[in-house]
Design a protein around this motif. Structure first.
Motif, PDB file in Angstrom:
ATOM      1  N   VAL A  37      26.304 111.931  14.101  1.00 55.89           N
ATOM      2  CA  VAL A  37      26.754 110.962  13.095  1.00 55.89           C
ATOM      3  C   VAL A  37      26.835 111.622  11.726  1.00 55.89           C
ATOM      4  CG1 VAL A  37      26.135 108.818  11.913  1.00 55.89           C
ATOM      5  CG2 VAL A  37      25.903 108.987  14.390  1.00 55.89           C
ATOM      6  N   LEU A  38      25.841 112.442  11.407  1.00 55.85           N
ATOM      7  CA  LEU A  38      25.850 113.195  10.157  1.00 55.85           C
ATOM      8  C   LEU A  38      27.045 114.136  10.090  1.00 55.85           C
ATOM      9  CD1 LEU A  38      24.302 114.026   7.531  1.00 55.85           C
ATOM     10  CD2 LEU A  38      23.260 115.808   8.930  1.00 55.85           C
ATOM     11  N   ALA A  39      27.371 114.771  11.205  1.00 59.58           N
ATOM     12  CA  ALA A  39      28.501 115.686  11.248  1.00 59.58           C
ATOM     13  C   ALA A  39      29.820 114.953  11.006  1.00 59.58           C
ATOM     14  CB  ALA A  39      28.549 116.399  12.598  1.00 59.58           C
ATOM     15  N   LEU A  40      29.979 113.792  11.626  1.00 60.11           N
ATOM     16  CA  LEU A  40      31.208 113.020  11.417  1.00 60.11           C
ATOM     17  C   LEU A  40      31.357 112.606   9.955  1.00 60.11           C
ATOM     18  CD1 LEU A  40      31.307 110.753  14.578  1.00 60.11           C
ATOM     19  CD2 LEU A  40      32.898 112.562  13.960  1.00 60.11           C
ATOM     20  N   ALA A  41      30.267 112.163   9.360  1.00 60.91           N
ATOM     21  CA  ALA A  41      30.316 111.754   7.958  1.00 60.91           C
ATOM     22  C   ALA A  41      30.620 112.944   7.054  1.00 60.91           C
ATOM     23  CB  ALA A  41      28.995 111.108   7.555  1.00 60.91           C
ATOM     24  N   ALA A  42      29.996 114.079   7.320  1.00 62.08           N
ATOM     25  CA  ALA A  42      30.233 115.272   6.495  1.00 62.08           C
ATOM     26  C   ALA A  42      31.674 115.754   6.615  1.00 62.08           C
ATOM     27  CB  ALA A  42      29.268 116.376   6.901  1.00 62.08           C
ATOM     28  N   MET A  43      32.233 115.714   7.820  1.00 67.08           N
ATOM     29  CA  MET A  43      33.628 116.140   7.994  1.00 67.08           C
ATOM     30  C   MET A  43      34.593 115.172   7.329  1.00 67.08           C
ATOM     31  SD  MET A  43      34.016 117.808  11.691  1.00 67.08           S
ATOM     32  CE  MET A  43      32.486 117.888  12.577  1.00 67.08           C
ATOM     33  N   MET A  44      34.287 113.876   7.386  1.00 69.15           N
ATOM     34  CA  MET A  44      35.154 112.902   6.721  1.00 69.15           C
ATOM     35  C   MET A  44      35.141 113.133   5.207  1.00 69.15           C
ATOM     36  SD  MET A  44      34.524 109.411   8.972  1.00 69.15           S
ATOM     37  CE  MET A  44      34.042 108.537   7.554  1.00 69.15           C
ATOM     38  N   ILE A  45      33.986 113.398   4.655  1.00 66.55           N
ATOM     39  CA  ILE A  45      33.891 113.665   3.211  1.00 66.55           C
ATOM     40  C   ILE A  45      34.626 114.944   2.859  1.00 66.55           C
ATOM     41  CG2 ILE A  45      32.274 114.289   1.378  1.00 66.55           C
ATOM     42  CD1 ILE A  45      30.298 112.311   2.698  1.00 66.55           C
ATOM     43  N   THR A  46      34.478 115.989   3.676  1.00 67.97           N
ATOM     44  CA  THR A  46      35.159 117.263   3.420  1.00 67.97           C
ATOM     45  C   THR A  46      36.672 117.100   3.444  1.00 67.97           C
ATOM     46  OG1 THR A  46      33.317 118.433   4.439  1.00 67.97           O
ATOM     47  CG2 THR A  46      35.355 119.650   4.172  1.00 67.97           C
TER      48      THR A  46
END
Length: 52
Positions: A37-46
């Protein structure tokens, strides 16, 4: 940047399955989904920051 970020998160997830990281909220092996979930959020922000 997103490829590097995704590889880092996958490595953290694999490491967490072998030996839990011990961070708050990540003390058990079954908590590796939180890293996803953290990875998905970080990629969306990037991606959002790269398109603006």
């Amino acid at each position: 940047m997103t490829k590097l970020l995704s590889l880092l998160i996958v490595a953290m997830m694999a490491l967490h399955l072998i030996r839990p990281l011990g961070l708050p909220g990540l003390r058990k092996r079954r908590d590796f989904w939180k890293l996803a979930v953290l990875a998905l959020a970080a990629m969306m922000i990037t991606v959002a920051l790269s398109h603006t």
